[in-house]
Design a protein around this motif. Structure first.
Motif, PDB file in Angstrom:
ATOM      1  N   ALA A 258       0.940   4.140  -2.774  1.00  0.00           N
ATOM      2  CA  ALA A 258       0.696   5.536  -2.377  1.00  0.00           C
ATOM      3  C   ALA A 258       1.784   6.464  -2.899  1.00  0.00           C
ATOM      4  CB  ALA A 258       0.602   5.643  -0.858  1.00  0.00           C
TER       5      ALA A 258
ATOM      6  N   LEU B  57       2.998   9.895  -1.626  1.00  0.00           N
ATOM      7  CA  LEU B  57       3.701   9.541  -0.407  1.00  0.00           C
ATOM      8  C   LEU B  57       5.208   9.643  -0.604  1.00  0.00           C
ATOM      9  CD1 LEU B  57       3.831   8.320   2.467  1.00  0.00           C
ATOM     10  CD2 LEU B  57       3.786   6.054   1.380  1.00  0.00           C
TER      11      LEU B  57
ATOM     12  N   GLN C 261       0.824  -1.210   0.000  1.00  0.00           N
ATOM     13  CA  GLN C 261       0.000   0.000   0.000  1.00  0.00           C
ATOM     14  C   GLN C 261       0.857   1.258   0.000  1.00  0.00           C
ATOM     15  OE1 GLN C 261      -2.242   1.294   3.336  1.00  0.00           O
ATOM     16  NE2 GLN C 261      -0.890   0.365   4.881  1.00  0.00           N
TER      17      GLN C 261
ATOM     18  N   ILE D 121      -4.513   7.579  -3.229  1.00  0.00           N
ATOM     19  CA  ILE D 121      -4.431   6.834  -1.974  1.00  0.00           C
ATOM     20  C   ILE D 121      -4.120   7.810  -0.847  1.00  0.00           C
ATOM     21  CG2 ILE D 121      -3.206   5.027  -0.723  1.00  0.00           C
ATOM     22  CD1 ILE D 121      -2.715   3.642  -3.352  1.00  0.00           C
ATOM     23  N   ASN D 122      -4.997   7.836   0.159  1.00  0.00           N
ATOM     24  CA  ASN D 122      -4.908   8.834   1.222  1.00  0.00           C
ATOM     25  C   ASN D 122      -4.228   8.236   2.442  1.00  0.00           C
ATOM     26  OD1 ASN D 122      -5.218  11.016   2.849  1.00  0.00           O
ATOM     27  ND2 ASN D 122      -7.454  10.997   2.903  1.00  0.00           N
ATOM     28  N   LEU D 123      -3.051   8.759   2.810  1.00  0.00           N
ATOM     29  CA  LEU D 123      -2.331   8.361   4.028  1.00  0.00           C
ATOM     30  C   LEU D 123      -1.919   9.619   4.781  1.00  0.00           C
ATOM     31  CD1 LEU D 123      -0.022   5.529   2.598  1.00  0.00           C
ATOM     32  CD2 LEU D 123      -2.097   5.226   3.949  1.00  0.00           C
TER      33      LEU D 123
END
Length: 448
Positions: free
Chosen positions: A166, A185, A162, A172-174
């Motif tokens: 990202a 990311l 993941q 993709i939200n982190l």
């Protein structure tokens, strides 16, 4: 006494046999091992691939026990990164990616393909979105392929995919890692270590080797040769159209210059750099050079011995074929050729407008004219008629016939309508053109 000596002798023999039967002890601290350092710097492109191929080949020939990629790159081109990944997969030598500054985009992908990742404090890894040549997000197909590659690279060493996704997918939200919606990311060294995206953090090579258990190993550092530096520069997709544009512009300027001078050397020098760089990088062979030389010879023949454009067309075709044959990417070189063609045509238009035809270009254009200064006349100019009086035999509208000095001649009035029978006077002549002006009867009688 004799029995004692025999016992000592027997003990010595058995001890020697026992020592020989013991398994060999491993050398401590990697003593005798060979570690190769390979710099992965600047943009990831085909020139870097050629350098890494030479480095891996030399490391294998010298029996290297470990390869350390010292990564400091902002990224580069997907195709080159993919080929470097294949190169890493096809070697049996363990590989460690040592991030010494930044491993972004394609640099992050290359690092993930290594067996180990070690980062220096204050370094970063991630931000791996795939973009096109204009810096915009690539099409959906390219994005999908790149995401699959990033996921495979993470799973290769049991890392959570993941985070790799990202790095390449802003969707993709982190937020815990500053990767909110629409952001990519990027791990710092501590975050990468916590999420198993780095096996260790090391401040220098000594700490790196200590982690690898190779602190006493022999160290060997690969260096980019001068020729490889040139190759890395000239094989960059941004530099290729610039080189070809300079080459075409120099040759066009040479066509307008007498003799062979700076523009010609500039053009040939740029084209030589193109072929030299691609040969060093392993993309072009002597066949590309030979084909290019044949194209130049055909163009020279066209200039010196005009052949209705046949030699010129064959020469241009041979040069284009040599550029395509010697390039790493057909689309890149074809785009570069189109840009160079536009530059050449623009230069020719400007030179034609402001300079005219000079140098070898004079062979293609008829510049001489048939004027009186050069001794050419369409017919004899009757200068002796200037000032002579006569009479219009026909109406002049404005051309007609007049009787001048007892000779019937075709004349043209100065611009107005002259009736038949009116007195006229010749005011100028040029070849067969005789210009007359109407005269008043009183002035005509006076002979004025």
């Amino acid at each position: 006494m004799k029995t004692f000596r025999l016992s000592l002798y027997t003990l010595f023999i058995f001890t020697s046999i026992f020592m020989l039967l013991l398994p060999p002890q491993a050398e401590s601290g990697g003593e005798g091992k060979l570690v190769y350092y390979v710099p992965v710097e600047q943009a990831v492109e085909r020139g870097l691939l050629a350098f890494m191929e030479r480095s891996f080949e030399q490391a294998a020939e010298e029996g290297a026990d470990h390869i350390v990629l010292e990564v400091d790159t902002p990224g580069g081109f997907v195709d080159a990164a993919g080929r470097i990944a294949s190169l890493m997969n096809n070697t049996d030598i363990p590989i460690t990616a040592f991030v010494v500054n930044e491993a972004l985009s394609a640099g992050a992908y290359i690092s993930l393909m290594a067996d180990n990742i070690v980062m220096m404090p204050g370094t970063d890894m991630g931000s791996a979105a795939v973009v096109d040549g204009s810096g915009n997000a690539a099409d959906t197909k390219s994005q999908s392929v790149w995401l699959a590659r990033m996921q495979d690279a993470a799973e290769k060493n049991d890392r959570d995919p993941q985070f790799a996704l990202a790095m390449a997918d802003p969707g993709i939200n982190l937020p815990e890692y500053r990767a909110g919606e629409g952001e990519l990311l990027t791990f710092n060294a501590r975050e990468a270590f916590e999420e198993n995206y780095a096996e260790a953090i090391a401040s220098n090579r000594e700490e790196l080797l200590e982690y690898l258990g190779l602190e006493n190993a022999i160290e060997r550092e690969m260096e980019v040769s001068f020729a490889e530096q040139i190759a890395r520069f000239v094989t960059h997709p941004i530099i290729i159209p610039i080189l070809l544009s300079i080459g075409s512009l120099g040759l066009v300027l040479e066509l307008y210059s007498p003799g062979f001078g700076i523009p010609g050397f500039m053009g040939l020098g740029a084209l030589f750099l193109f072929f030299f760089g691609h040969m060093v990088a392993g993309f072009a062979g002597w066949e590309a050079f030979i084909l290019f030389g044949a194209g130049v010879v055909l163009l020279v023949i066209e200039i010196l011995v005009p052949g209705f454009g046949i030699f010129g067309a064959l020469g241009i075709g041979a040069i284009i074929a040599s550029l395509v044959l010697g390039s790493a990417d057909t689309m890149t070189v074809l785009t570069s050729i189109m840009i160079a063609t536009v530059v050449a045509i623009t230069a020719m238009i400007l030179l034609f407008k402001y300079v005219g035809f000079k140098g070898p270009m004079k062979r293609f254009v008829l510049s001489e004219s048939t004027n009186t200064e050069e001794g050419y006349v369409s017919s004899e100019t009757r200068k002796d008629l200037v000032g002579t009086l006569g009479e219009a035999l026909t109406v002049l509208r404005p051309s007609g016939t007049a009787l001048i000095d007892n000779e019937r001649l075709d004349v043209v009035s100065e611009g107005g309508y002259i009736e038949q029978g009116r007195k006229v006077k010749v005011i100028s002549t040029s070849g067969s053109r005789i210009v007359v002006r109407e005269m008043d009867d009183d002035l005509a009688d006076d002979g004025s």
